[in-house]
Design a protein around this motif. Structure first.
Motif, PDB file in Angstrom:
ATOM      1  N   ARG A 303       0.881  -1.170   0.000  1.00  0.00           N
ATOM      2  CA  ARG A 303       0.000   0.000   0.000  1.00  0.00           C
ATOM      3  C   ARG A 303       0.912   1.212   0.000  1.00  0.00           C
ATOM      4  NH1 ARG A 303      -3.334   1.278   5.248  1.00  0.00           N
ATOM      5  NH2 ARG A 303      -1.239   1.950   5.836  1.00  0.00           N
ATOM      6  N   ALA A 304       0.939   1.915  -1.139  1.00  0.00           N
ATOM      7  CA  ALA A 304       1.912   2.995  -1.329  1.00  0.00           C
ATOM      8  C   ALA A 304       3.311   2.434  -1.060  1.00  0.00           C
ATOM      9  CB  ALA A 304       1.582   4.181  -0.426  1.00  0.00           C
ATOM     10  N   GLU A 305       4.054   3.001  -0.082  1.00  0.00           N
ATOM     11  CA  GLU A 305       5.393   2.501   0.210  1.00  0.00           C
ATOM     12  C   GLU A 305       5.428   1.542   1.392  1.00  0.00           C
ATOM     13  OE1 GLU A 305       8.590   5.374   0.096  1.00  0.00           O
ATOM     14  OE2 GLU A 305       7.299   6.803  -0.921  1.00  0.00           O
ATOM     15  N   ALA A 306       4.272   1.185   1.926  1.00  0.00           N
ATOM     16  CA  ALA A 306       4.210   0.208   3.017  1.00  0.00           C
ATOM     17  C   ALA A 306       4.136  -1.201   2.424  1.00  0.00           C
ATOM     18  CB  ALA A 306       2.997   0.473   3.890  1.00  0.00           C
ATOM     19  N   THR A 307       4.834  -2.154   3.070  1.00  0.00           N
ATOM     20  CA  THR A 307       4.894  -3.518   2.555  1.00  0.00           C
ATOM     21  C   THR A 307       4.753  -4.530   3.685  1.00  0.00           C
ATOM     22  OG1 THR A 307       6.406  -2.820   0.803  1.00  0.00           O
ATOM     23  CG2 THR A 307       6.288  -5.173   1.244  1.00  0.00           C
ATOM     24  N   VAL A 308       3.953  -5.576   3.448  1.00  0.00           N
ATOM     25  CA  VAL A 308       3.796  -6.690   4.383  1.00  0.00           C
ATOM     26  C   VAL A 308       4.103  -7.978   3.625  1.00  0.00           C
ATOM     27  CG1 VAL A 308       2.208  -7.987   5.854  1.00  0.00           C
ATOM     28  CG2 VAL A 308       2.055  -5.486   5.743  1.00  0.00           C
ATOM     29  N   THR A 309       4.991  -8.820   4.195  1.00  0.00           N
ATOM     30  CA  THR A 309       5.293 -10.093   3.562  1.00  0.00           C
ATOM     31  C   THR A 309       5.083 -11.236   4.561  1.00  0.00           C
ATOM     32  OG1 THR A 309       7.635 -10.086   4.171  1.00  0.00           O
ATOM     33  CG2 THR A 309       7.028  -8.975   2.107  1.00  0.00           C
ATOM     34  N   PHE A 310       4.755 -12.412   4.041  1.00  0.00           N
ATOM     35  CA  PHE A 310       4.598 -13.598   4.908  1.00  0.00           C
ATOM     36  C   PHE A 310       4.465 -14.836   4.030  1.00  0.00           C
ATOM     37  CE2 PHE A 310       0.469 -11.794   3.997  1.00  0.00           C
ATOM     38  CZ  PHE A 310      -0.322 -12.864   3.669  1.00  0.00           C
TER      39      PHE A 310
END
Length: 313
Positions: A303-310
């Protein structure tokens, strides 16, 4: 007329002298400045302790020790001087609400509203402190996870809080990610502002505090992030099924808090193996991983420059 013998006259004189001397020897002190004046009953009680007295034998008693003199003076002083007046206790105002507003491109605004600021009450004193990690609940010290990469704690004293105060105020603004009411302890109320500083980089932005009528206003500014690298946090796992391999594992968050990252990963349960989007604006793409004993899926949500990985399985 019968004449008294010299021996009788001397005896009478001696008896007359013994009476006042016996009175002095009983502990009555002579006031300063007059050796024959009687003690002044209106004088301070310690006056008799501080003066010398004459015994029946005509010798002078030693003055009291320094400690006794000091104690006597202290006792006299406490009786003669009126008690110091204490300032009246401040009636605590009541925190009734927390509001977050978007400013222009240079700041976001957090408003703490108070009631009871009339009728002898006034706004409480406020202090702001940058924290090194998640804030903690007052009294218990339990950490409170919240959105943001930096956390600005604000304390109010003396103050109480209304039961209507929202515990979590989600903002999702360029600078302010979330505001949480942490609780109160001994008429001190605490809240924390989660700040999205440079999309995860540990750069503390400027802030400014003002008071307006019955509110304390905290403006959180936009820092200069041109030379800073984002910070990535490890946010643990989310189990889809308790005590199983069915869940999201190795969650990381960049430019967003761990609470939000776990919410994003939890949404994969109903979309396992498929791309999906979240109501918070994250778009998640997926890659299949067959390298293990069972198939799993690597997700990257942005989301924009936010990142979530898993990894989900």
């Amino acid at each position: 007329m019968k004449l008294r013998s010299p021996r009788m006259l001397m005896a009478g004189t001696a008896a007359a002298l013994v009476v006042p001397l016996a009175g002095w020897g009983a502990g009555t002190a002579l006031p300063q400045g007059s050796e024959n004046a009687p003690p002044d009953p209106s004088g301070p009680p310690s006056h008799a302790v501080a003066q010398a007295s004459t015994t029946q034998t005509g010798t002078t008693q030693a003055r009291p020790s320094t400690d006794r003199q000091h104690a006597a003076r202290q006792a006299t002083s406490s009786r003669q001087q009126p008690a110091a007046q204490q300032p009246p206790a401040r009636n605590p105002a009541t925190l009734t609400g927390i509001e977050v507003k978007s400013g222009d491109d240079s700041y976001d605004r957090v408003v703490f509203h108070f009631s009871g600021t009339q009728g002898g009450k006034r706004l409480p004193d406020d202090t702001q402190t940058w924290l090194e990690d998640y804030p903690r609940r007052p009294g218990s010290g339990k950490p409170v996870e919240m959105e943001g990469q930096l956390f600005l704690k604000t304390s109010f004293s003396p103050a109480t809080a209304s039961a209507s105060v929202r515990k979590v105020v989600e903002a999702d603004l360029p600078n302010v990610a979330e505001v949480r009411y942490l609780g109160g302890f001994e008429k001190v109320q605490e809240a924390a502002i989660g700040v999205n500083s440079c999309h995860g980089a540990p750069v503390r932005p400027w802030f400014e505090v003002t008071t307006r009528n019955s509110a304390v206003v905290v403006d959180v500014g936009t820092p200069n992030c041109t030379s800073d690298e984002p910070v990535t946090r490890e946010c643990g796992d989310v189990a889809f099924t308790p005590q199983s391999d069915h869940g999201a594992f190795g969650i990381t968050a960049t430019g967003v808090g761990c609470d939000k990252a776990r919410d994003v990963a939890a949404a994969a349960e109903g979309n396992l193996g498929e791309p999906y989007g979240t109501s918070g604006g994250f778009s998640c793409r997926v890659e299949r991983d067959d390298s293990g004993q069972m198939t799993s899926y690597d997700y990257t949500c942005t989301r924009a420059e936010a990142t979530v990985t898993f990894n989900a399985s």
